[in-house]
Design an enzyme around this catalytic site. Structure first.
Site, PDB file in Angstrom:
ATOM      1  N   ARG A 162      39.523  17.055  10.251  1.00  0.00           N
ATOM      2  CA  ARG A 162      38.656  16.008   9.711  1.00  0.00           C
ATOM      3  C   ARG A 162      37.586  16.667   8.844  1.00  0.00           C
ATOM      4  NH1 ARG A 162      33.699  13.018  12.261  1.00  0.00           N
ATOM      5  NH2 ARG A 162      33.324  11.543  10.571  1.00  0.00           N
ATOM      6  N   GLN A 164      28.992   7.316  11.063  1.00  0.00           N
ATOM      7  CA  GLN A 164      27.802   6.917  11.815  1.00  0.00           C
ATOM      8  C   GLN A 164      26.776   6.089  11.045  1.00  0.00           C
ATOM      9  OE1 GLN A 164      27.776  10.957  14.592  1.00  0.00           O
ATOM     10  NE2 GLN A 164      25.962  10.448  13.447  1.00  0.00           N
ATOM     11  N   SER A 207      24.488   4.652  12.098  1.00  0.00           N
ATOM     12  CA  SER A 207      23.153   4.889  12.696  1.00  0.00           C
ATOM     13  C   SER A 207      22.341   5.884  11.875  1.00  0.00           C
ATOM     14  CB  SER A 207      23.288   5.371  14.134  1.00  0.00           C
ATOM     15  OG  SER A 207      24.236   6.416  14.221  1.00  0.00           O
ATOM     16  N   ASN A 233      32.295   9.063  17.944  1.00  0.00           N
ATOM     17  CA  ASN A 233      31.531  10.309  17.974  1.00  0.00           C
ATOM     18  C   ASN A 233      30.689  10.247  19.227  1.00  0.00           C
ATOM     19  OD1 ASN A 233      32.606  10.665  15.437  1.00  0.00           O
ATOM     20  ND2 ASN A 233      30.650  10.683  14.352  1.00  0.00           N
ATOM     21  N   TYR A 268      28.568  12.545  22.110  1.00  0.00           N
ATOM     22  CA  TYR A 268      28.026  13.860  22.471  1.00  0.00           C
ATOM     23  C   TYR A 268      27.364  13.902  23.830  1.00  0.00           C
ATOM     24  CZ  TYR A 268      28.639  15.508  17.652  1.00  0.00           C
ATOM     25  OH  TYR A 268      29.186  15.897  16.455  1.00  0.00           O
ATOM     26  N   GLU A 271      34.436  13.031  16.840  1.00  0.00           N
ATOM     27  CA  GLU A 271      33.482  14.130  17.016  1.00  0.00           C
ATOM     28  C   GLU A 271      33.089  14.242  18.462  1.00  0.00           C
ATOM     29  OE1 GLU A 271      29.811  14.248  14.715  1.00  0.00           O
ATOM     30  OE2 GLU A 271      30.888  13.659  12.902  1.00  0.00           O
TER      31      GLU A 271
HETATM   32  C1  PNW Z   1      26.581  14.144  14.377  1.00  0.00           C
HETATM   33  N1  PNW Z   1      22.866  11.888  19.103  1.00  0.00           N
HETATM   34  O1  PNW Z   1      25.408  13.394  14.452  1.00  0.00           O
HETATM   35  C2  PNW Z   1      26.884  14.285  12.906  1.00  0.00           C
HETATM   36  O2  PNW Z   1      27.967  13.476  12.531  1.00  0.00           O
HETATM   37  C3  PNW Z   1      27.138  15.690  12.462  1.00  0.00           C
HETATM   38  O3  PNW Z   1      27.004  15.788  11.064  1.00  0.00           O
HETATM   39  C4  PNW Z   1      26.209  16.633  13.179  1.00  0.00           C
HETATM   40  O4  PNW Z   1      26.322  17.949  12.711  1.00  0.00           O
HETATM   41  C5  PNW Z   1      26.532  16.556  14.662  1.00  0.00           C
HETATM   42  O5  PNW Z   1      26.398  15.260  15.153  1.00  0.00           O
HETATM   43  C6  PNW Z   1      25.641  17.436  15.511  1.00  0.00           C
HETATM   44  O6  PNW Z   1      24.318  17.005  15.445  1.00  0.00           O
HETATM   45  C7  PNW Z   1      24.841  13.053  15.655  1.00  0.00           C
HETATM   46  O7  PNW Z   1      21.626  11.789  19.101  1.00  0.00           O
HETATM   47  C8  PNW Z   1      23.477  13.128  15.739  1.00  0.00           C
HETATM   48  O8  PNW Z   1      23.518  11.676  20.133  1.00  0.00           O
HETATM   49  C9  PNW Z   1      22.824  12.734  16.876  1.00  0.00           C
HETATM   50  C10 PNW Z   1      23.556  12.264  17.957  1.00  0.00           C
HETATM   51  C11 PNW Z   1      24.922  12.184  17.893  1.00  0.00           C
HETATM   52  C12 PNW Z   1      25.562  12.590  16.723  1.00  0.00           C
END
Ligand code: PNW
Length: 486
Positions: A84, A174, A176, A314, A316, A383
């Protein structure tokens, strides 16, 4: 709860797709090479170098513009099924509009796609991952309704050019990002909390749906690809099972999951009722004539409903939610509209990023939640990743990936429709305002070296093994840390 609490061996079936992700601004570099136009991130970090944690911006980044063959070699070393990556809008359309098509930029993505296909790696292409042409930002960017047309024109260029070879498209990464860009320190860093962020969001959703309909109308029959959108979906748990905390968590989920999913995946479309009524009530109290959350017309609701072949997840981390009591938020703001306080457990392992802690059960709960609310949508995990210090011994990333992948297996067992899994990221890159102070790569990048030398971390070997075996082995260790194409 311990993800390893039962001893059944679960496996990913053979057509489950494993891959890795990057984005253009974060890896390509070559910010002004071969006719590329300026993006809003170029402008932002050039004028505000002080916001970057370690001062490193995307001018050179991991130099993938020149090193893409090495990138594909790494993908072959890992044995992934898909890659991706995102396309830089200003690299292919330097003015933002279609009056000038930058052939050199278009060729770069031709070369990358062809190199992937040569080795049977499926390209998964994101049209937009945060790097708006600066020319369009100056005209209002995502806060302007005109962006919907600009995005459709851009999408058409890409579908025309690459549609014969690309079967997985993601319109936008995203939505957001609107809240971070209009109320935080992400580009364009315009301070318009509770207003500009919602305007941006509406246009992002409409741009997505318009591009989806374009593909559906003009390309789907011919190319048989699918088009989705990637959402940042973290799970909000009640802080504990007190009723008021569970209720606060439900509101939080409406604002951070339903906000994006409801318009596309719910039966009646539109933003969630709770979101509409809360923002309207607050807006009135604050003296606005109407809600700061723009309305969606019946035509717009119809356009959006069903406008995705798959949901890109995505995911995390997770948060714990309580009603707002002591914290004060800016007024107006998204945070004030939600009206909750969020935290994370001290028991969850901490990454290098302040916001990212490991809570693998969160992805399982997220899937149970969206399955119940939206009737088992087709998804692709686009992601998931973990940040660490530099260094090859990334034991914490190995633990994170293993535990989350087991949770994904549990979710699949309980009915979740998950076509594939994508690690963020293939390699270290420019982590927006964190610069290179937070490393997300399976491969380490030596940013001091001329070639931006890439070296496999322990996690790269573990991920390779998982892809090969289709199971998650808790105790597997490589004999040595050399990776090769097998
Ligand atoms: C992603 N959260 O953003 C982005 O898609 C990427 O570009 C970035 O490098 C990656 O996460 C790591 O930061 C996020 O607060 C930013 O949970 C914040 C969150 C999740 C995803």
């Amino acid at each position: 709860t311990n993800a390893w609490s039962d001893n059944r061996l679960r496996r990913f079936n053979k057509d489950f797709m494993f891959g890795v992700a990057t984005s253009a601004y974060q890896v390509e570099g070559a910010w002004n090479v071969d006719g590329k136009g300026e993006s809003m991130w170029d402008r932002y970090l050039h004028t505000r170098p002080d916001v970057i944690a370690d001062g490193r911006n995307g001018d050179v980044a991991s130099d993938s513009y020149h090193q893409y063959k090495r990138d594909v070699e790494m993908l072959r070393e890992l044995g992934v099924d898909h890659y991706r990556f995102s396309i830089s809008w200003p690299r292919v359309l330097p003015t933002g509009f279609t009056n000038i098509k930058n052939e050199k930029g278009l060729e770069y993505y031709d070369n990358l796609i062809n190199e992937l296909l040569k080795y049977n790696i499926e390209p998964m292409v994101t049209l937009y991952h945060f790097d708006l042409p600066q020319t369009l930002q100056q005209l209002g960017g995502w806060a302007s309704p005109l962006v919907v047309q600009w995005f459709e024109d851009y999408a058409k260029v890409l579908f025309e050019r690459y549609g014969d070879r690309v079967k997985y498209w993601i319109t936008i990464n995203q939505p957001s990002f609107c809240f971070e860009g209009y109320g935080g320190i992400m580009a364009p860093a315009l301070n318009s909390k509770g207003i500009g962020d919602y305007m941006c969001l509406k246009h992002v959703l409409l741009a997505h749906a318009t591009a989806y309909r374009l593909y559906e109308r003009e390309y789907k029959k011919k190319y048989k690809g699918s088009v989705g959108i990637s959402l940042s979906l973290n799970y909000g748990f009640g802080f504990d099972n007190k009723t008021e905390n569970e209720e606060a968590a439900e509101i939080y989920r409406d604002f951070t999951i339903g906000m994006y999913m409801n318009p596309i995946w719910s039966k009646y479309g539109d933003f969630p009722k709770t979101v509409k009524s809360r923002v309207l009530k607050k807006s009135k109290e604050q003296g606005y004539e109407m809600s700061r959350l723009p309305t969606l017309s019946p035509e717009e609701i119809k356009l959006l409903k069903g406008s995705a072949d798959f949901l890109g997840v995505n995911h995390y981390t997770s948060v714990l939610v309580k009603p707002q009591k002591t914290e004060k938020f800016e007024v107006p703001s998204f945070e004030d509209d939600i009206g909750v306080e969020i935290s994370q457990s001290v028991h969850w392992p901490q990454s290098k990023s302040s916001w990212l802690k490991s809570s693998p059960f969160g992805i399982y709960r997220l899937y149970m939640y969206i399955n119940q609310k939206y009737d088992y949508p087709q998804t692709f995990i686009t992601e998931q990743g973990w940040s660490s210090e530099p260094g090859l011994n990334d034991r914490t990333r190995v633990d994170y990936l293993r535990e989350y992948l087991v949770a994904v297996l549990f979710a699949i067992e309980d009915g979740a429709q998950i076509m594939g899994y994508t690690v963020w990221s293939l390699m270290d890159n420019v982590e927006w305002v964190a610069g290179t102070s937070e490393r997300f790569g399976l491969y380490e990048v030596d940013f001091e070296s001329e070639e931006k030398t890439r070296t496999a971390r322990l996690s790269a070997l573990v991920y390779k093994r998982i892809i090969q075996k289709r199971i998650v082995e808790k105790d597997w260790e490589p004999d040595n840390w050399k990776i090769s194409i097998t």
